[in-house]
Design an enzyme around this catalytic site. Structure first.
Site, PDB file in Angstrom:
ATOM      1  CB  SER A   1      -8.978  44.943 -16.035  1.00 31.71           C
ATOM      2  OG  SER A   1      -7.771  44.598 -15.407  1.00 31.71           O
TER       3      SER A   1
ATOM      4  CE  LYS B   1     -12.139  42.314 -16.922  1.00 32.07           C
ATOM      5  NZ  LYS B   1     -12.109  42.833 -15.526  1.00 32.07           N
TER       6      LYS B   1
ATOM      7  CB  SER C   1     -10.006  41.502 -13.362  1.00 37.92           C
ATOM      8  OG  SER C   1      -9.586  42.472 -14.287  1.00 37.92           O
TER       9      SER C   1
ATOM     10  CE  LYS D   1      -7.260  41.011 -16.924  1.00 35.31           C
ATOM     11  NZ  LYS D   1      -6.916  42.313 -16.348  1.00 35.31           N
TER      12      LYS D   1
END
Length: 310
Positions: free
Chosen positions: A67, A231, A124, A70
């Protein structure tokens, strides 16, 4: 059993030898010898004031990034300068990686583009990330093309994207490339704001319902961390990953940790590296984590260091 005894001996030796921070600046050999061991497969820390590498461990190892993808998804959305208050329908129809993936978010319900970004970055949420790509000018394929074009423009030469969520093992990068992404993220203050939000309630329409969401980075809840952007990511192939723009030793840094063992290992490695930078102390790494790292390294060597699903 002999390997276990050697690991304990090495750990005892590491803890027994005092760390001399003054020696770091004297010679390159001393710097290399004094660097801490981490549980993660690769890592890099860069001083954002000077772009100097403070720490690196296998920084050019190409691995799935889960992720962390993203972040690029958010950049491409913001580059398009689309209205953030526009209501978007939850749509995963062109993201085959989403098949069978659980989400509390209902298909075809609607929420603003800004809230989609919030859910993708803070919590997420995969359906949010996929929906952002589905509502891109030119369509889904154009979005993926824009992700790769953006990576190329940033000099991320070992990075590739095939979808917007990070579920695919073919979304790959390196710790070095991800520091470049973090450096570029300074131009996107909204990403920093949304990604460091601790928790929020999201209200959807058609039908109307509300869901609570929390940040996937546990460190944002700690007052002793100054995190400006973050993140996390996890898949079985990628392991646990963490990227942050934060402050360590009164300096803004880009921190990347990839392919960590265990649910909290990437956070522990970030703390180990911070402790080493700020105090010179080397913190021990659990034997199980080191064993995982050794096994992964052997697998990568056997595969010629290509990103494969484990």
């Amino acid at each position: 059993m002999p390997k276990f005894r050697v690991s304990l001996f090495s750990l005892a030796l590491m803890l027994a030898v005092p760390f001399a921070p003054q020696a770091v600046a004297k010679t390159a050999a001393a710097t290399t010898a004094s660097q801490p061991e981490i549980a993660s497969g690769s890592a890099m820390i860069v001083d954002l004031n000077t772009n100097k590498v403070i720490y690196s461990n296998h920084p050019d190892l190409v691995r799935p990034i889960a992720s962390i993808s993203k972040l690029m998804t958010a950049m491409v959305v913001l580059d398009a300068r689309l209205p953030l208050d526009e209501k978007l329908k939850v749509d995963i129809s062109q993201t085959p990686e989403m098949k069978g993936v659980y989400s509390r978010v209902r298909l075809n319900s609607e929420i603003s583009r800004k809230d989609m970004l919030l859910l993708a970055l803070m919590s997420s949420e995969n359906r949010a990330a996929a929906s952002l790509a589905h509502h891109y000018p030119g369509g889904y394929k154009a979005f993926i093309k824009a992700m790769n074009a953006k990576a190329k423009s940033l000099g991320m030469n070992n990075t590739r994207f095939v979808e917007p969520t990070g579920l695919s093992v073919h979304n790959v990068s390196t710790a070095r490339d991800l520091t470049k992404l973090l450096i570029a993220s300074k131009q996107y203050p909204l990403i920093g704001q949304l990604s460091t939000t601790r928790e929020d309630m999201a209200t959807f329409s058609n039908p109307t319902y509300t869901l609570p969401f929390r940040n996937t980075n546990h460190l944002v809840y700690r007052d002793n961390w100054n995190i400006q952007l973050t993140k996390t990511g996890f898949t079985n192939a990628a392991g646990h990953c963490l990227v942050m723009r934060t402050v360590i030793n009164n300096k803004p840094v880009a921190l990347v940790v990839m392919d960590a063992f265990g649910k909290y290992t990437h956070f522990a490695d970030a703390s180990r590296l911070r402790t080493w930078i700020e105090t010179g102390k080397v913190m021990p790494v659990p034997a199980a984590a080191l064993s995982y790292k050794k096994q992964k390294a052997a697998q990568m060597a056997a595969a010629g260091q290509t990103a494969q699903n484990d």
